[in-house]
Scaffold this motif. Structure first.
Motif, PDB file in Angstrom:
ATOM      1  N   HIS A  76       0.835  -1.208   0.000  1.00 53.06           N
ATOM      2  CA  HIS A  76       0.000   0.000   0.000  1.00 53.06           C
ATOM      3  C   HIS A  76       0.865   1.251   0.000  1.00 53.06           C
ATOM      4  O   HIS A  76       0.647   2.187  -0.769  1.00 53.06           O
ATOM      5  CB  HIS A  76      -0.882   0.028   1.247  1.00 53.06           C
ATOM      6  CG  HIS A  76      -2.117  -0.791   1.134  1.00 53.06           C
ATOM      7  ND1 HIS A  76      -3.264  -0.334   0.530  1.00 53.06           N
ATOM      8  CD2 HIS A  76      -2.378  -2.041   1.551  1.00 53.06           C
ATOM      9  CE1 HIS A  76      -4.182  -1.278   0.580  1.00 53.06           C
ATOM     10  NE2 HIS A  76      -3.685  -2.322   1.194  1.00 53.06           N
ATOM     11  N   ARG A 126       1.372   9.380  -5.637  1.00 50.39           N
ATOM     12  CA  ARG A 126       1.329  10.705  -4.998  1.00 50.39           C
ATOM     13  C   ARG A 126       0.120  10.819  -4.081  1.00 50.39           C
ATOM     14  O   ARG A 126      -0.576  11.834  -4.064  1.00 50.39           O
ATOM     15  CB  ARG A 126       1.285  11.847  -6.027  1.00 50.39           C
ATOM     16  CG  ARG A 126       2.281  11.726  -7.143  1.00 50.39           C
ATOM     17  CD  ARG A 126       3.687  12.044  -6.680  1.00 50.39           C
ATOM     18  NE  ARG A 126       4.614  12.075  -7.803  1.00 50.39           N
ATOM     19  CZ  ARG A 126       5.689  11.327  -7.902  1.00 50.39           C
ATOM     20  NH1 ARG A 126       5.996  10.470  -6.949  1.00 50.39           N
ATOM     21  NH2 ARG A 126       6.488  11.434  -8.947  1.00 50.39           N
ATOM     22  N   ARG A 127      -0.133   9.742  -3.322  1.00 51.68           N
ATOM     23  CA  ARG A 127      -1.180   9.799  -2.302  1.00 51.68           C
ATOM     24  C   ARG A 127      -0.543   9.762  -0.935  1.00 51.68           C
ATOM     25  O   ARG A 127       0.524   9.178  -0.761  1.00 51.68           O
ATOM     26  CB  ARG A 127      -2.092   8.570  -2.404  1.00 51.68           C
ATOM     27  CG  ARG A 127      -3.088   8.645  -3.505  1.00 51.68           C
ATOM     28  CD  ARG A 127      -4.034   7.457  -3.431  1.00 51.68           C
ATOM     29  NE  ARG A 127      -4.453   7.136  -4.773  1.00 51.68           N
ATOM     30  CZ  ARG A 127      -4.473   5.920  -5.296  1.00 51.68           C
ATOM     31  NH1 ARG A 127      -4.123   4.884  -4.572  1.00 51.68           N
ATOM     32  NH2 ARG A 127      -4.847   5.750  -6.535  1.00 51.68           N
ATOM     33  N   ARG A 178       1.285   4.107  -2.860  1.00 53.00           N
ATOM     34  CA  ARG A 178       0.873   5.485  -2.604  1.00 53.00           C
ATOM     35  C   ARG A 178       1.977   6.464  -2.929  1.00 53.00           C
ATOM     36  O   ARG A 178       1.724   7.563  -3.420  1.00 53.00           O
ATOM     37  CB  ARG A 178       0.437   5.649  -1.157  1.00 53.00           C
ATOM     38  CG  ARG A 178      -0.899   4.980  -0.919  1.00 53.00           C
ATOM     39  CD  ARG A 178      -1.334   5.103   0.498  1.00 53.00           C
ATOM     40  NE  ARG A 178      -2.603   4.434   0.712  1.00 53.00           N
ATOM     41  CZ  ARG A 178      -3.464   4.776   1.643  1.00 53.00           C
ATOM     42  NH1 ARG A 178      -3.202   5.777   2.440  1.00 53.00           N
ATOM     43  NH2 ARG A 178      -4.589   4.109   1.780  1.00 53.00           N
ATOM     44  N   VAL A 179       3.215   6.100  -2.651  1.00 53.00           N
ATOM     45  CA  VAL A 179       4.320   6.989  -3.024  1.00 53.00           C
ATOM     46  C   VAL A 179       4.304   7.189  -4.535  1.00 53.00           C
ATOM     47  O   VAL A 179       4.427   8.305  -5.038  1.00 53.00           O
ATOM     48  CB  VAL A 179       5.671   6.414  -2.560  1.00 53.00           C
ATOM     49  CG1 VAL A 179       6.821   7.230  -3.137  1.00 53.00           C
ATOM     50  CG2 VAL A 179       5.750   6.410  -1.037  1.00 53.00           C
TER      51      VAL A 179
END
Lengths: 567, 108
Positions: B84, B92-93, B88-89
C-alpha cells in the motif's frame, strides 16, 4: 536592589530582571520566558516561575530580592463539538463513515445487512448488503460469486479490511463496495442499510440528501429528523453507509435540550447560537452544559470553525461537527500563587496592581511612541485593551486570543494542540512529489533531499528545512485562508469587542500592539484590517527597543514599582 | 512500478497492496539478490524512477534520484502494508497513519 517583574500569562510566563537604585533609571539586565506551568493563577504556575528564577540566577549570579506581580485573569479554552453530541442522539439511524480511500464500484444500493457466512444458506428474495469480516479477499470473492450464482441478490458489500478493490476486481466492479469499516462486526445484522460510493474525487449525493435517505430506508415523516442528521453527518465524504435501526416507542430524549446554556447576572438564560456574535464582555456570568459549568464569568467568547468557499467538501464535513471554540474568563483567586512565590525571594512578593498600568508603561518604552494611551495586549488567553485617558486607567479584558486560535486550528487540521500551535505560525506547502513543494502563495520549490514518506501528498507546515505533516488534506491556499480567518474571527473580533466596550478610540490616535500574538504578522494584519475604519495608527510595540511586542507587562511591573518610589 | 524479488519475499501480499491502490506492478524474480541492490535496479528500470526490492529479510523502496539509501522499508510480515505504502508513493497519495508504524524510513 535586584527586582523581577513577573507576568504569568495563560500560555507564557515572562520575567524582566532589573536593578533598581533610588533616584536612577532601572538597569535592565535580562528578560526570560517559558510556557506557563499550570492553569493561570493556580499554585502550579509557581513551578514555571521558579524555573525562570533559577535560570536567571545561573546567568546573573544572584537571585532577585523582590518579585512583582500583577492581578491575574485566568482563561480556559475548549472546543465543543455540538455535531458529535447530535450523533450520539442519532438513535434511529446508525452511520458508518469509513475512512477508505479506495472503495470499489459506484452508485447507491439498499439491502439487508448479512454476514458473508449467512449467505451459505438458502437465498432469500430481498437484496442484501454482504458484510465481509476477517476474511482473505480471494476467499471472500469466491464466496460472493458462489452466493450470487445460487440466487442471492448482493447489492453492495462492506469489508472490514482495506480490500474493496481486490474483492471488486474478483466479484463485481460495478456495485458499491466500501472497505475499512472499522466497526463492521457490530453492525445490526438484519437491518436495512443504504450504501453509496461516489466516483473518484466526488462526494456522496444520495445519502447526503435527507429526502433520499428517507425514501431509500423507508423512514416515515416522524423519523425525518434522524434522516436529516444522518445526511449531514455523511455529506462531503466519498463513501458512506446509513443503517436504519428500528426501536420501539421513541421517547423524547433529554439531550433535545440545548447543549450549552448561558446565564446572565440575574440568572436569566441567554440564547446561544454558535453562528451569532458573542455578547459584550460582562453580559454572560455563568455557563452550563457541554462546555463545562462555570460561574463568576467576566467574559465568554465563542467562535465557530471558519469555512472555505474553495473547498466545499471540507466545509460540509466540518459543518457536520458544528465545532465551536469557547473561551471563558473567570474571576480568579490567585492568592495561593502569591503565597507560593513569596518563598522564592528574600523580599517576598508584591502585587503591584493592575496589568493595565504595567502594559501601558511597558509599551511606552517603544522608541518613538511617546505616551501610549491605547495598548492592546494580544496574549494567549485574552485580548486586553488598556486605556489611559487623563490619568484615568481602564482595562477591558476579553476572553479568547492566541490559545483560542490554536484550538480552532487544531479543529480544522484535526491535530493535537501542540502541532496546531506550531502550524498556526508557519507557512505551509503541499508536498507534490518527494522533491517538489507547492507553497501556499502558489510558488513551487525543489528539495535537495527527498521529503520524508509521511509528508508525501500532504499539507505540511514548513519550519525552515523541516516539514511537519498535517493530518488535514487541504490545499495550502485554502489552509492559509482558513488560518487567517481564525485569527480575524478571534483576535480581530475581540479587538472590536474591547474597543466598543471601552467607548472607542479617538481618530488619529496610536494603538500599540503588544503580547505574544502580536509577534505574528498575520495577527497584526487582522487587527489593522479590523481597525481600518477607525482611522487610527496601529503599531507594534518594541519594549525597551529590543524585545519587540513581548515583555511589556513584565517590564511595566518594574516601572510601576519604580514609579511608586520603590527602593 | 517495478519490483524485483528474491526468494522468500511474499509476492502475493505485496501485489495485493498495489492492486488495492490501483497502481500497476511488474514483478521480476532475481533468486540470488539482496533487497537494496534489487530495489536500485528496479528503480532504474521503472519509468517512475521508483523501485521495490524484496528478499527473505523484508522489503525496500528506493528513489532513483536518491538511491543511496532506502526511502521506505518493512519487515517481511508487513508485505501488504508495504505494498500500500509503496503504491501510494508512486501515486502521490498520502500514506496512512498505520503505515507509519509498519514501514519506516532509514535514517538519511
Amino acid at each position: 536592589m535586584l527586582v523581577a517583574g513577573v507576568d504569568v500569562g495563560n500560555s507564557t510566563t515572562e520575567i524582566a530582571f532589573a536593578r533598581l537604585d533610588p533616584g536612577a533609571e532601572p538597569e535592565w539586565l535580562l528578560v526570560l520566558r517559558r510556557p506557563t506551568s499550570g492553569p493561570k493563577g493556580s499554585v502550579a504556575c509557581a513551578a514555571g516561575v521558579g524555573d525562570l528564577l533559577a535560570r536567571a540566577e545561573r546567568r546573573l549570579g544572584v537571585r532577585p530580592h523582590l518579585l512583582l506581580l500583577a492581578e491575574l485573569h485566568p482563561v480556559e479554552t475548549g472546543l465543543v463539538e455540538l455535531g458529535r453530541l447530535e450523533e450520539i442522539d442519532l438513535a434511529r439511524t446508525a452511520i458508518a463513515r469509513p475512512a477508505s480511500a479506495t472503495p470499489s464500484g459506484e452508485g447507491v444500493a439498499v439491502g439487508i445487512l448479512r454476514r458473508l457466512a449467512e449467505l451459505a444458506a438458502e437465498p432469500t428474495a430481498q437484496q442484501v448488503v454482504a458484510v465481509v469480516l476477517d476474511e482473505d479477499f480471494e476467499r471472500a470473492a469466491a464466496l460472493l460469486r458462489d452466493a450470487r450464482e445460487r440466487g442471492w441478490a448482493v447489492a453492495a458489500v462492506l469489508v472490514d479490511r482495506d480490500d474493496a478493490v481486490l474483492i471488486g476486481n474478483r466479484f463485481d466492479r460495478s456495485i458499491p463496495i466500501v472497505d475499512e469499516v472499522r466497526d463492521a462486526g457490530s453492525l445490526p445484522f438484519g437491518a436495512l442499510a443504504a450504501v453509496e460510493v461516489a466516483p473518484p474525487g466526488g462526494e456522496v449525493v444520495e445519502l447526503a440528501d435527507p429526502l433520499r435517505v428517507a425514501t431509500l430506508l423507508g423512514l416515515g415523516p416522524d423519523e425525518a429528523r434522524a434522516a436529516r442528521r444522518a445526511a449531514r453527518a455523511v455529506a462531503g465524504h466519498r463513501a458512506a453507509v446509513v443503517v436504519r435501526v428500528d426501536r420501539a416507542a421513541e421517547a423524547a430524549s433529554a439531550s433535545e435540550g440545548a447543549p450549552i446554556r448561558l446565564l446572565d447576572a440575574a440568572g436569566q438564560e441567554l440564547p446561544f447560537d454558535e453562528r451569532a456574535a458573542p455578547p459584550p464582555p460582562g453580559v454572560v456570568r455563568a455557563i452550563r452544559g457541554a462546555a463545562g459549568d462555570s460561574d463568576r464569568l467576566l467574559d465568554l467568547c465563542w467562535c465557530a470553525l471558519p469555512a472555505s468557499p474553495d473547498d466545499p467538501g471540507f466545509s460540509r464535513r466540518l459543518a457536520a461537527r458544528r465545532a465551536v471554540a469557547v473561551a471563558l474568563l473567570s474571576e480568579a483567586d490567585a492568592s495561593g500563587l502569591a503565597e507560593a512565590l513569596a518563598r522564592e525571594c528574600d523580599g517576598g512578593v508584591e502585587v503591584v496592581g493592575r496589568e493595565s498600568e504595567a502594559a501601558v508603561l511597558g509599551a511606552s518604552t517603544t522608541p518613538g511612541a511617546g505616551r501610549t494611551p491605547f495598548v492592546l495586549d494580544l496574549g494567549g488567553g485574552t485580548v486586553d485593551l488598556h486605556l489611559e485617558r487623563g490619568g484615568d486607567e481602564r482595562v477591558v479584558v476579553t476572553a479568547g486570543a492566541g490559545d483560542l486560535v490554536t484550538r480552532i486550528c487544531a479543529g480544522l487540521l484535526a491535530c493535537d494542540p501542540a502541532l496546531a500551535e506550531r502550524a498556526k505560525r508557519l507557512r505551509s506547502a503541499w508536498v507534490e512529489t518527494p522533491f517538489t513543494l507547492h507553497h501556499e502563495d502558489g510558488s513551487r520549490s525543489f528539495l535537495g533531499q527527498p521529503a520524508p514518506p509521511q509528508a508525501i501528498a500532504r499539507l505540511c507546515a514548513v519550519d525552515g528545512r523541516e516539514l511537519l505533516p498535517l493530518p488535514a488534506l487541504l490545499a495550502p491556499e485554502v489552509w492559509r485562508s482558513l488560518r487567517r480567518a481564525a485569527k480575524r474571527d478571534v483576535i480581530g473580533r475581540n479587538v472590536r469587542r474591547a474597543l466598543e466596550a471601552a467607548g472607542g478610540v479617538p481618530r488619529g490616535e496610536l494603538v500599540t500592539l503588544v503580547g505574544g500574538s502580536a509577534c505574528d504578522p498575520e495577527v497584526v494584519d487582522a487587527v489593522a484590517v479590523e481597525l481600518a475604519d477607525l482611522d487610527v495608527a496601529v503599531g507594534r510595540g518594541d519594549v525597551l527597543a529590543r524585545h519587540g511586542p513581548r515583555a511589556a507587562v513584565a517590564v511595566g511591573l518594574v516601572l510601576a514599582y519604580a514609579k511608586r518610589g520603590g527602593r | 512500478m517495478v519490483a524485483l524479488l528474491a526468494g522468500g519475499a511474499d509476492e502475493r501480499e505485496l501485489a495485493a497492496g498495489f492492486e488495492e491502490e490501483g497502481v500497476p506492478l511488474r514483478v521480476g524474480r532475481a533468486p540470488g539478490g539482496r533487497r537494496l541492490g534489487l530495489a536500485r535496479e528496479a528503480a532504474q528500470r521503472s519509468p517512475l524512477g521508483i523501485g521495490v526490492g524484496g528478499d527473505g529479510g523484508g522489503f525496500v523502496l528506493v528513489l532513483s534520484a536518491a538511491s543511496a539509501y532506502p526511502y521506505l522499508e518493512a519487515r517481511p510480515e508487513a508485505a501488504r502494508a508495504f505494498g500500500h505504502a509503496a503504491a501510494r508513493v508512486a501515486a502521490r497519495r498520502p500514506l496512512s497513519v498505520e503505515s507509519h508504524r509498519e514501514t519506516s524510513r532509514a535514517c538519511g
